[in-house]
Design an enzyme around this catalytic site. Structure first.
Site, mmCIF file in Angstrom:
data_model
loop_
_atom_site.group_PDB
_atom_site.id
_atom_site.type_symbol
_atom_site.label_atom_id
_atom_site.label_comp_id
_atom_site.label_asym_id
_atom_site.label_seq_id
_atom_site.Cartn_x
_atom_site.Cartn_y
_atom_site.Cartn_z
ATOM 1 N N HIS A 167 -79.364 60.815 53.443
ATOM 2 C CA HIS A 167 -78.606 61.229 52.261
ATOM 3 C C HIS A 167 -79.425 61.643 51.042
ATOM 4 O O HIS A 167 -78.848 62.056 50.031
ATOM 5 C CB HIS A 167 -77.630 60.113 51.859
ATOM 6 C CG HIS A 167 -78.294 58.830 51.447
ATOM 7 N ND1 HIS A 167 -77.622 57.830 50.776
ATOM 8 C CD2 HIS A 167 -79.571 58.376 51.588
ATOM 9 C CE1 HIS A 167 -78.430 56.815 50.554
ATOM 10 N NE2 HIS A 167 -79.617 57.122 51.035
ATOM 11 N N HIS A 168 -80.746 61.540 51.088
ATOM 12 C CA HIS A 168 -81.556 61.906 49.916
ATOM 13 C C HIS A 168 -82.066 63.344 49.945
ATOM 14 O O HIS A 168 -82.460 63.877 48.902
ATOM 15 C CB HIS A 168 -82.769 60.974 49.800
ATOM 16 C CG HIS A 168 -82.420 59.563 49.454
ATOM 17 N ND1 HIS A 168 -81.646 59.227 48.373
ATOM 18 C CD2 HIS A 168 -82.762 58.390 50.068
ATOM 19 C CE1 HIS A 168 -81.503 57.909 48.327
ATOM 20 N NE2 HIS A 168 -82.167 57.379 49.343
ATOM 21 N N ALA A 169 -82.121 63.979 51.114
ATOM 22 C CA ALA A 169 -82.717 65.308 51.211
ATOM 23 C C ALA A 169 -81.938 66.316 50.369
ATOM 24 O O ALA A 169 -80.707 66.364 50.400
ATOM 25 C CB ALA A 169 -82.761 65.761 52.669
#
Length: 437
Positions: free
Chosen positions: A190-192
């Site tokens: 979920h951080h990309a």
């Protein structure tokens, strides 16, 4: 209700090439799922499916993808470090128990890649080297976030294609008219960002999945994130879509990664929802947040399907030691929001979690409870038996220091309790007022 899961011995070994998996997290999840015979209850256990650059270009920039998919940068010509450390353990188990070898466990990345290239990569899937060539220097790596927690690592291209492909493959088995639950415990990155790697995440499979759902006719989608860290990449990518609701329950304190997710960042009280909490959150506090904040907001949005990121780094026993959730408590929270979609489509993805033994227990128990709750299949794991032992399987010896006990981290006196819960009950009322509940 139908059940689908994308997992295999091969996929778990590819997933464990990710440095933060410590060479074992995904393999432990897969073998524990299999040891409890949970995979037998799924309508389909999906095999390997690769995502190509055209799939990933639907969100990520082409230049960024050409860099992380360039095999010249991600294949190590030197002797490989033994990232895959479990093959010897599996062989010893089979020899000592006198059982046949059930899975193919590779000794190193080279052998794993050769199998991947021979079995899954056809000539039509390979791009020419010339298309990917670009001079790499520290400035370029910094531009794309490929340093520090997201370095270029051996066989990154294989990792990205397999894990992203696993999440996107779930769509092949779901139909709008048939309620279903589809799982990829190796997903949930979920951080990309569009052209920036961050927080151990190189490609945002969540955004790609949600975009695909919209294209295939699911008009409104709800996304809920239980990871300790704010789901910043998903929130930023989807912040202007009125038909997508993003909800993130996360730790928000000064200096804690990624430093986003405050209430002030909320753009719309129903569509982009941040639920920032403090150190020490326990089961009861999370339950109250679900009952009074998260579930009411989900109900009011009334989406066609839901995607849930089931990060495990808020569990007591994780190396972060910030929250003190139990396996049962976090599972109950996830199940509570799933119940709102029992006649629709539900997608469950993995996420953070940095104690591999604990993460394996959690995803196995969560899978068992999902099957029990929505498939009327008796739970294979007794949550009331404090002395329950983990079933015998290839990697049972890794649990020796915990005396092979399933609830090792949740038993009274064994978990390092005593975290001060900095969250106040009055804050829940503040959130209700903020979100007009």
């Amino acid at each position: 209700m139908k059940f689908f899961i994308c997992t295999s011995a091969f996929q778990s070994q590819v997933a464990d090439l990710l440095p933060c998996n410590n060479g074992q997290k995904s393999q432990l999840i897969y073998t524990l799922l299999r040891s409890y015979k949970l995979l037998e209850h799924f309508n389909d256990v999906i095999g390997t499916s690769l995502a190509g650059i055209e799939d990933m270009k639907r969100f990520h920039s082409e230049k960024y993808l050409k860099l992380i998919l360039n095999q010249d940068y991600s294949i190590d010509d030197q002797d490989s470090n033994p990232v895959l450390q479990l093959a010897d353990i599996a062989r010893r188990f089979y020899q000592n128990s006198g059982t046949d070898v059930e899975e193919h466990w590779f000794d190193n990345e080279h052998d794993l890649y050769r199998y991947y290239a021979a079995s899954f990569v056809g000539e039509s899937d390979e791009d020419s080297k010339e298309e990917y060539l670009e001079e790499v220097d520290s400035e370029l790596l910094e531009k794309y976030g490929l340093q520090h927690d997201c370095p270029l690592f051996p066989y990154l291209s294989m990792y990205v294609q397999v894990i992203t492909g696993a999440t996107l493959s779930l769509l092949q088995f779901t139909q709008r008219e048939v309620p279903s639950i589809a799982i990829n415990w190796d997903g949930g990155r979920h951080h990309a960002l569009k052209e920036y790697a961050s927080g151990f995440c190189y490609v945002n499979d969540i955004v790609l999945l949600i975009q695909s759902l919209r294209r295939k006719g699911w008009n409104k989608v709800t996304y809920v994130d239980f990871d300790l860290h704010h789901g910043d990449g998903v929130a930023k990518a989807l912040q202007f879509s009125k038909n997508i609701q993003t909800i993130s329950v996360h730790l928000y304190e000064s200096g804690f990664f990624p430093g986003t997710g405050s209430l002030n960042e909320t753009r719309n009280a129903k569509e982009m929802v941040n639920v920032p909490v403090l150190h020490g959150m326990d089961d009861e506090y999370l339950k109250e947040l679900m009952c009074k904040i998260v579930n009411p907001l989900v109900e009011s949005f009334d989406a066609d399907c839901i995607v849930i990121q089931c990060g495990a780094d808020g569990l007591g026993g994780d190396k972060y030691n910030e929250w003190q959730l139990t396996i049962g408590g976090l599972t109950q929270a996830i199940i509570s929001v799933m119940r709102l979609f029992k006649h629709k489509q539900i997608f469950l993805l993995g996420g953070g979690g940095y104690n591999p033994l604990l993460v394996a227990r959690f995803y196995t128990f969560l899978t068992a409870k999902v099957l029990e709750t929505f498939g009327d299949i008796p739970c294979a794991i007794d949550e009331n038996d404090e002395d329950l032992l983990i079933r015998d399987h290839e990697f049972i010896e890794l649990y020796e220091k915990e005396n092979y006990r399933y609830w090792s981290y949740d038993n009274e006196g064994e978990l390092k309790r005593g975290l001060r819960n900095d969250n106040k009950k009055s804050y829940v009322q503040e959130l209700k007022e903020f979100y007009h509940l």
